[in-house]
Design an enzyme around this catalytic site. Structure first.
Site, PDB file in Angstrom:
ATOM      1  N   ASP A 138       4.141 -15.078  11.451  1.00  0.00           N
ATOM      2  CA  ASP A 138       2.867 -15.090  11.109  1.00  0.00           C
ATOM      3  C   ASP A 138       1.932 -14.312  11.115  1.00  0.00           C
ATOM      4  O   ASP A 138       1.196 -14.112  12.385  1.00  0.00           O
ATOM      5  CB  ASP A 138       2.340 -16.674  11.859  1.00  0.00           C
ATOM      6  N   HIS A 169      -1.965   9.934  -0.417  1.00  0.00           N
ATOM      7  CA  HIS A 169      -2.407   8.930  -1.324  1.00  0.00           C
ATOM      8  C   HIS A 169      -2.311   9.293  -2.906  1.00  0.00           C
ATOM      9  O   HIS A 169      -1.566   8.670  -3.702  1.00  0.00           O
ATOM     10  CB  HIS A 169      -3.785   8.523  -1.041  1.00  0.00           C
ATOM     11  N   GLU A 184       0.730  -1.308   0.079  1.00  0.00           N
ATOM     12  CA  GLU A 184       0.139  -0.046  -0.124  1.00  0.00           C
ATOM     13  C   GLU A 184       0.839   1.180  -0.063  1.00  0.00           C
ATOM     14  O   GLU A 184       1.825   1.367   0.869  1.00  0.00           O
ATOM     15  CB  GLU A 184      -0.824  -0.092   1.099  1.00  0.00           C
ATOM     16  N   LYS A 195      -6.828  -0.973  11.690  1.00  0.00           N
ATOM     17  CA  LYS A 195      -6.239  -1.490  10.239  1.00  0.00           C
ATOM     18  C   LYS A 195      -4.902  -0.580  10.028  1.00  0.00           C
ATOM     19  O   LYS A 195      -3.820  -1.123   9.768  1.00  0.00           O
ATOM     20  CB  LYS A 195      -7.354  -1.125   9.285  1.00  0.00           C
TER      21      LYS A 195
HETATM   22  C1  MEV Z   1      -5.340   3.269   5.288  1.00  0.00           C
HETATM   23  O1  MEV Z   1      -4.795   1.941   4.897  1.00  0.00           O
HETATM   24  C2  MEV Z   1      -5.206   3.324   6.961  1.00  0.00           C
HETATM   25  C3  MEV Z   1      -6.060   4.576   7.274  1.00  0.00           C
HETATM   26  O2  MEV Z   1      -7.713   4.324   7.183  1.00  0.00           O
HETATM   27  C4  MEV Z   1      -6.099   4.234   8.955  1.00  0.00           C
HETATM   28  C5  MEV Z   1      -6.929   5.303   9.579  1.00  0.00           C
HETATM   29  O3  MEV Z   1      -7.915   5.692   9.238  1.00  0.00           O
HETATM   30  O4  MEV Z   1      -6.633   5.675  10.775  1.00  0.00           O
HETATM   31  C6  MEV Z   1      -5.783   5.731   7.059  1.00  0.00           C
END
Ligand code: MEV
Length: 446
Positions: free
Chosen positions: A301, A398, A90, A285
């Site tokens: 793992d 991004h 990513e 995430k």
């Molecule tokens: C994107 O891969 C991760 C984010 O969405 C994490 C977040 O919202 O804190 C930017």
């Protein structure tokens, strides 16, 4: 239709040579078999020996799946500087981790502490006897388990780890169900094989103990071992990482906000992720963007790490953010507590050619040190993501990476890149817009 479906099934696939496996696949699933075959084979490692190692990791391998291997420098953790290896596909993640690491490096770095490294295994069994009997027999059962498994335990014992004791668990809704929950210390290895071998030996010992127990009535000498397996939930294998600084020092990372506004917005963002599961999952995430990248780079793992981390995030019954934040007496504190059952010896860590290099890059850390480095990367990642969200939004970063990917797709020269970066800082980035822009630029320059 049925015939067409059948032609896509095969028996004995695993026995085919690699070339024949690919041949069968491309002929059955692709429109341009020749070029796909060529493409898949182009990713074979040029060294036969290296390819053999990679093929040994899985079954039915036909090629390799390349992922970028990156590094994030300037991680100062407990006073030691690391350059962290990251494998992730990513865009923005490595850049974000690096910039947060550098930011904290200039403010004393990231602090880290391993709270505990205890891992767990379980023997699930059915038995119609009484719980109190098993409880009184625990010392005897433990002694026999240890004795019967002495060959498996001896190496780990010598390294200072091993089997640390057992506890009897019952679940009221499951009739006749019992569980031995068993503790292990596995030193610098993740320990899955060691734990599972111990558990299989322990369950035999336990079965013999019950079936040959003269104290029990005949019908109680029947014990059914259902399964013996480690638990990937390791809520006692915990690492804590944290950063703190005077609020005023946050100004440099606050974009158009002032330092106090930044700290307050940051703290509110964390409060939301502590309370709202929908936000918490995305927030976590982001943490795992950093954590998984290190876990994969060191051939640990990542499925186990993710499963455990998410269960831990929901340990009080509500899924919450794994990180937390406070503002007190003019100081900004930000921390993360997470279970990470990682290893630096055994498993793939020393077989995977690049994982070996990742560990070398980190100075061949102990498992505890790797837990701290990995958690610190998660914390840095989370700090950078929340910072973007509460200031510019993440799309700005991004889109910059997206633009750079599109430009490299069109083989843009560095002069074209410079002009495009300038133009697209004020215009919407899309594949077709970039193509149009470059076409026009190239026509003008002909
Ligand atoms: C994107 O891969 C991760 C984010 O969405 C994490 C977040 O919202 O804190 C930017």
């Amino acid at each position: 239709m049925a015939g067409a479906q059948l032609s896509k099934s095969i028996s004995g696939f695993s026995k085919l040579r690699k070339r024949d496996k690919i041949k069968w696949i491309v002929e059955n699933f692709f429109k341009d078999p020749e070029s796909v075959m060529h493409e898949l084979m182009s990713y074979w490692h040029h060294s036969e020996e290296q390819q053999k190692i990679l093929d040994g990791f899985a079954e039915n391998t036909i090629s390799n799946f390349p992922m970028p291997f990156s590094v994030a420098p300037n991680f100062l953790i407990n006073g030691k500087t690391y350059c962290v290896p990251m494998v992730i596909e990513e865009s923005s993640v490595v850049a974000a981790a690096s910039s947060a690491a550098k930011f904290w490096m200039d403010r004393g770095g990231i602090q880290a502490k391993v709270i505990s490294t205890r891992k767990l295994g379980q023997i699930h069994f059915l038995w119609s006897g009484e719980e109190h009997l098993l409880k009184t027999w625990i010392p005897e059962i433990e002694k026999r388990m240890r004795m019967d498994a002495k060959d498996i335990l001896s190496n780990m014992d010598k390294r200072g780890g091993g089997f640390t004791g057992l506890e009897l668990i019952q679940i009221p809704d499951l009739e006749n169900y019992f569980q031995w929950r068993i503790g292990f210390e596995t030193c610098d290895s993740m320990g899955a094989n060691f734990i599972n071998s111990c558990l299989e030996s322990f369950s035999n010992t336990f079965e013999n103990f019950i079936t040959q127990n003269d104290f029990l009535k005949d019908e109680q000498r029947d014990v059914e071992i259902l399964m013996s397996i480690l638990s990937n939930y390791t809520p006692e294998c915990i690492v804590r990482v944290w950063v703190s600084c005077p609020i005023q020092d946050l100004g440099q990372f606050a974009g158009e906000l002032n330092a106090v506004e930044f700290a307050e917005r940051f703290e509110k963002a964390i409060r939301i992720a502590r309370s709202d599961t929908y936000r918490a999952v995305t927030h976590n995430k982001g943490i795992f963007n950093g954590i998984d990248a290190v876990v994969i780079a060191t051939a640990n793992d990542f499925r186990a790490i993710e499963a455990c981390g998410h269960a831990y995030a929901a340990r009080d019954g509500v899924y919450r953010s794994l990180s937390d934040c406070s503002i007190q007496d003019g100081l900004f504190h930000f921390w993360l507590e997470i279970p990470l059952a990682l290893g630096t010896i055994g498993g793939l860590t020393s077989i995977h050619p690049i994982a070996k290099r990742s560990l070398e890059l980190l100075g061949n850390p102990t498992a505890e040190e790797l837990m701290m480095i990995t958690a610190a990367t998660g914390l840095a990642q989370n700090f950078a993501a929340v910072r973007s969200l509460i200031t510019t939004g993440i799309q700005a970063g991004h889109m910059k990476m997206h633009l750079s990917n599109i430009l490299s797709n069109f083989n843009a020269t560095s002069a074209e890149e410079k002009l495009a970066n300038e133009y697209f800082s004020k215009n919407r980035v899309s594949f077709s817009e970039v193509r149009k822009y470059l076409d026009e630029l190239r026509t003008q320059n002909q």
